[in-house]
Design a protein around this motif. Sequence first.
Motif, PDB file in Angstrom:
ATOM      1  N   THR A 432       0.829  -1.209   0.000  1.00  0.00           N
ATOM      2  CA  THR A 432       0.000   0.000   0.000  1.00  0.00           C
ATOM      3  C   THR A 432       0.860   1.254   0.000  1.00  0.00           C
ATOM      4  O   THR A 432       0.555   2.233  -0.695  1.00  0.00           O
ATOM      5  CB  THR A 432      -0.935   0.006   1.220  1.00  0.00           C
ATOM      6  OG1 THR A 432      -1.809  -1.116   1.142  1.00  0.00           O
ATOM      7  CG2 THR A 432      -1.765   1.277   1.277  1.00  0.00           C
ATOM      8  N   HIS A 435       2.135   1.790  -3.405  1.00  0.00           N
ATOM      9  CA  HIS A 435       1.015   2.230  -4.241  1.00  0.00           C
ATOM     10  C   HIS A 435       0.764   3.727  -4.079  1.00  0.00           C
ATOM     11  O   HIS A 435       0.729   4.479  -5.062  1.00  0.00           O
ATOM     12  CB  HIS A 435      -0.239   1.442  -3.872  1.00  0.00           C
ATOM     13  CG  HIS A 435      -1.477   1.900  -4.568  1.00  0.00           C
ATOM     14  ND1 HIS A 435      -2.025   1.219  -5.616  1.00  0.00           N
ATOM     15  CD2 HIS A 435      -2.270   2.987  -4.363  1.00  0.00           C
ATOM     16  CE1 HIS A 435      -3.101   1.880  -6.045  1.00  0.00           C
ATOM     17  NE2 HIS A 435      -3.273   2.947  -5.287  1.00  0.00           N
ATOM     18  N   GLU A 465      -5.288   5.259 -11.063  1.00  0.00           N
ATOM     19  CA  GLU A 465      -4.704   4.227 -10.210  1.00  0.00           C
ATOM     20  C   GLU A 465      -3.664   3.366 -10.925  1.00  0.00           C
ATOM     21  O   GLU A 465      -2.893   2.657 -10.266  1.00  0.00           O
ATOM     22  CB  GLU A 465      -5.804   3.322  -9.646  1.00  0.00           C
ATOM     23  CG  GLU A 465      -6.828   4.031  -8.787  1.00  0.00           C
ATOM     24  CD  GLU A 465      -6.241   4.600  -7.506  1.00  0.00           C
ATOM     25  OE1 GLU A 465      -5.195   4.084  -7.046  1.00  0.00           O
ATOM     26  OE2 GLU A 465      -6.806   5.564  -6.975  1.00  0.00           O
ATOM     27  N   SER A 468       0.078   3.803  -9.964  1.00  0.00           N
ATOM     28  CA  SER A 468       0.302   3.382  -8.585  1.00  0.00           C
ATOM     29  C   SER A 468       0.244   1.868  -8.446  1.00  0.00           C
ATOM     30  O   SER A 468       1.031   1.267  -7.721  1.00  0.00           O
ATOM     31  CB  SER A 468      -0.740   4.022  -7.672  1.00  0.00           C
ATOM     32  OG  SER A 468      -0.558   5.407  -7.630  1.00  0.00           O
ATOM     33  N   GLN A 469      -0.699   1.261  -9.133  1.00  0.00           N
ATOM     34  CA  GLN A 469      -0.795  -0.193  -9.080  1.00  0.00           C
ATOM     35  C   GLN A 469       0.426  -0.839  -9.707  1.00  0.00           C
ATOM     36  O   GLN A 469       0.892  -1.886  -9.254  1.00  0.00           O
ATOM     37  CB  GLN A 469      -2.090  -0.647  -9.766  1.00  0.00           C
ATOM     38  CG  GLN A 469      -3.327  -0.306  -8.961  1.00  0.00           C
ATOM     39  CD  GLN A 469      -4.614  -0.516  -9.742  1.00  0.00           C
ATOM     40  OE1 GLN A 469      -4.668  -0.293 -10.940  1.00  0.00           O
ATOM     41  NE2 GLN A 469      -5.664  -0.905  -9.054  1.00  0.00           N
ATOM     42  N   GLU A 472       3.419  -1.094  -7.354  1.00  0.00           N
ATOM     43  CA  GLU A 472       3.340  -2.177  -6.365  1.00  0.00           C
ATOM     44  C   GLU A 472       4.249  -3.343  -6.730  1.00  0.00           C
ATOM     45  O   GLU A 472       4.720  -4.077  -5.851  1.00  0.00           O
ATOM     46  CB  GLU A 472       1.902  -2.688  -6.257  1.00  0.00           C
ATOM     47  CG  GLU A 472       0.906  -1.708  -5.694  1.00  0.00           C
ATOM     48  CD  GLU A 472      -0.509  -2.272  -5.706  1.00  0.00           C
ATOM     49  OE1 GLU A 472      -0.649  -3.503  -5.843  1.00  0.00           O
ATOM     50  OE2 GLU A 472      -1.465  -1.487  -5.592  1.00  0.00           O
ATOM     51  N   TYR A 573     -10.662   1.171 -10.031  1.00  0.00           N
ATOM     52  CA  TYR A 573      -9.513   0.450  -9.498  1.00  0.00           C
ATOM     53  C   TYR A 573      -9.192  -0.766 -10.368  1.00  0.00           C
ATOM     54  O   TYR A 573      -8.033  -1.033 -10.689  1.00  0.00           O
ATOM     55  CB  TYR A 573      -9.779   0.009  -8.056  1.00  0.00           C
ATOM     56  CG  TYR A 573      -9.532   1.092  -7.041  1.00  0.00           C
ATOM     57  CD1 TYR A 573      -8.259   1.322  -6.536  1.00  0.00           C
ATOM     58  CD2 TYR A 573     -10.565   1.903  -6.594  1.00  0.00           C
ATOM     59  CE1 TYR A 573      -8.019   2.320  -5.606  1.00  0.00           C
ATOM     60  CE2 TYR A 573     -10.340   2.907  -5.667  1.00  0.00           C
ATOM     61  CZ  TYR A 573      -9.064   3.108  -5.176  1.00  0.00           C
ATOM     62  OH  TYR A 573      -8.832   4.106  -4.259  1.00  0.00           O
ATOM     63  N   SER A 576      -8.068   0.315 -13.929  1.00  0.00           N
ATOM     64  CA  SER A 576      -6.667   0.726 -13.888  1.00  0.00           C
ATOM     65  C   SER A 576      -5.735  -0.464 -13.746  1.00  0.00           C
ATOM     66  O   SER A 576      -4.636  -0.475 -14.313  1.00  0.00           O
ATOM     67  CB  SER A 576      -6.439   1.696 -12.721  1.00  0.00           C
ATOM     68  OG  SER A 576      -7.139   2.904 -12.902  1.00  0.00           O
ATOM     69  N   LEU A 577      -6.156  -1.480 -12.977  1.00  0.00           N
ATOM     70  CA  LEU A 577      -5.299  -2.651 -12.791  1.00  0.00           C
ATOM     71  C   LEU A 577      -5.087  -3.388 -14.109  1.00  0.00           C
ATOM     72  O   LEU A 577      -3.986  -3.890 -14.376  1.00  0.00           O
ATOM     73  CB  LEU A 577      -5.908  -3.595 -11.746  1.00  0.00           C
ATOM     74  CG  LEU A 577      -5.073  -4.833 -11.409  1.00  0.00           C
ATOM     75  CD1 LEU A 577      -3.705  -4.438 -10.851  1.00  0.00           C
ATOM     76  CD2 LEU A 577      -5.817  -5.724 -10.407  1.00  0.00           C
ATOM     77  N   ALA A 580      -2.495  -1.406 -15.683  1.00  0.00           N
ATOM     78  CA  ALA A 580      -1.231  -1.519 -14.951  1.00  0.00           C
ATOM     79  C   ALA A 580      -0.497  -2.801 -15.299  1.00  0.00           C
ATOM     80  O   ALA A 580       0.733  -2.812 -15.462  1.00  0.00           O
ATOM     81  CB  ALA A 580      -1.490  -1.445 -13.446  1.00  0.00           C
ATOM     82  N   TYR A 631      -3.668  -8.814 -17.993  1.00  0.00           N
ATOM     83  CA  TYR A 631      -4.469  -9.004 -16.781  1.00  0.00           C
ATOM     84  C   TYR A 631      -5.102 -10.389 -16.768  1.00  0.00           C
ATOM     85  O   TYR A 631      -5.069 -11.097 -15.754  1.00  0.00           O
ATOM     86  CB  TYR A 631      -5.557  -7.937 -16.681  1.00  0.00           C
ATOM     87  CG  TYR A 631      -6.523  -8.189 -15.544  1.00  0.00           C
ATOM     88  CD1 TYR A 631      -6.190  -7.832 -14.244  1.00  0.00           C
ATOM     89  CD2 TYR A 631      -7.740  -8.824 -15.756  1.00  0.00           C
ATOM     90  CE1 TYR A 631      -7.043  -8.080 -13.193  1.00  0.00           C
ATOM     91  CE2 TYR A 631      -8.608  -9.084 -14.703  1.00  0.00           C
ATOM     92  CZ  TYR A 631      -8.253  -8.709 -13.420  1.00  0.00           C
ATOM     93  OH  TYR A 631      -9.095  -8.973 -12.383  1.00  0.00           O
TER      94      TYR A 631
END
Length: 637
Positions: A432, A435, A465, A468-469, A472, A573, A576-577, A580, A631
């Motif tokens: 976190t 992130h 996001e 940031s993801q 991680e 979220y 965005s993942l 990402a 993904y």
Amino acid sequence: MTLAALAMPSVDDAQAWVESRARDGLAAARELVDALRSSPPETTLELLRQWDEVSRHLGDVAAVGSLLANVHPVEAVRTTCEQTEVEVDRLVTELRQDRGLYEVFAAADATGLDPVATRLLDKTLDDFRRAGVDLDDEARARLVEINERLTELGQDFGRTIRDDVRTVRVPPERLAGLPQDWLDAHPADEDGLVTVTTDYPDALPARMFVHDAGVRRDVTVAFLQRGYPVNEPLLHEIFALRHELATLVGYADWASYDADVKMIKKGPAIPEFIDRIAEAADEPMRRDLDLLLERYRRDVPGATAIDTADSLYYEELVRQERHDVDSQRVRTYFDFPKVQQGLLDVTARLFGVTYEPVVDAVVWHDEVTAYDVHRDGARIGRIYLDLHPRDGKYKHAAQFTLVDGLAGRQLPEGVLVCNFSRGLMEHDHVVTLFHEFGHLLHHVLAGAGEWTRFAGVATEWDFVEAPSQMLEEWAWDADVLRTFATSASGEPIPADLVARMRAADDFGKGYQARTQMFYAAMSYWFHTDRPADLSAAMRELQARYSPFAYIDDTHMFASFGHLSGYSSAYYTYMWSLVIAKDLFSAFDPADLFAPDVAGRYRDRVLAPGGTKDAADLVADFLGRPYTFDAYAAWLAR
């Protein structure tokens, strides 16, 4: 030219400083607007520059108000900052509904503007339209009322969550299973009882490690009751007002209004996306849920379902037994001070920056630290880290803007606001931290552009996001972790333990995706259906999407802060993942710091801020449009 950082006030001076900054900033914005009305600039470029100055003044006032309303230790300062946010929102609505101003912009000639200035003009005109500038006086007045009330309701909703810290008091012997450092930090009181709060550093370890199922359930129920019943009527009013606003300006519902300026574009595309993810996650969910239930049934024979009062604890047992991962052992490698320094070292190397402590920075609490960010010998921004819980402070983890960065005008400054342990951290919290720091870097690295509208994290909200993801991933790499994750004796975390941690983390990702889709479905359907009974609607959506059974007498929606900030768009979220995972596919896992890839990512995805559509930023970096493939492959793995 060297830009000065914002001079923050002492705690004692904050009240007067906030009032003065708000008064002066709003007055400067009004003066500029009056000049635009009375004598519009001769060129469109100069018109846009003057309007951008208005945006800068309003943004500077709003940013300070939002930050200090959530972190300042003095309640009166927090209240003043909330009032400031209302004043800014009121003026923004007033300006966007000003027909005289609109006519100035509508008559502007875009000929000769560069692509970014053209983009700014287009978006400015769209702002006027979405604010109802073409409606009659009565409708515009109603929109003003709605926006003001929504701001107040959002503040009330967030304040309730922030201040509603619940407690469970239990004899120390019922806390067996918790780490010794946690127990040492929570001595029994004069009644012989230990207080466990619903703040994350208390609630998460209690739910993960306590052997006593009754204690786990009590803490979970208390956590899921936060904000109830106070926030339920606030949410009903928020949903109704948002719907009214959207329909007044010509949209079918709030989700359609909100989606129009996001990558997804259409409101009905949101449930389609939710169901696509839910379907892709269905088989992995069932596979992992079977393993979880099998372990649960060893202790609870005949059980056919499990809920979140037990799921975290039994996930831990599965990870220990199947992957030899003991989270309590893992914690011993993540001492907060070393993690914080490791994060700075990792991101400095990755993005070609350095961090210099600002030892004389004035801060709002003595645990806050400040760093100047340098690149190529020049200061490019300042960051503040406010990372531990305290009374009256924002309860989750987020990046707050302090100042938007503008080339030659003002230095980008941002604040990381989190609630981590001061000692040993769960690895989830390390992830976190990485992130949220990704948001902070995005804000700073995109702080050298020409326009306030596109400064910092100013892309479409369903892309925000993704960077940031992606960051991680560095918190999961064994070579990266070994640079700062060390035991008390200085031994780095073993690579084989990190490999097992990654395998253990993969366990449950299917049902975690389904849980996220439950939250996303709540945020969408609450806004479109506006159910009379939110608890009943939540239970129905939980049964449809979540693998975990509903716990009686809980009302998680009342502390679901994203219903305010993200409204109908919690899907972002997962959206965005997906992006990402595709972005990360461009990096070589054997060399995560390769300067050519990292530099291209920094310069093509982060630094442009909102000057291009997010899809174009991603294509500039990848050399192709993003896809669902990376993904899907990760989810099925």
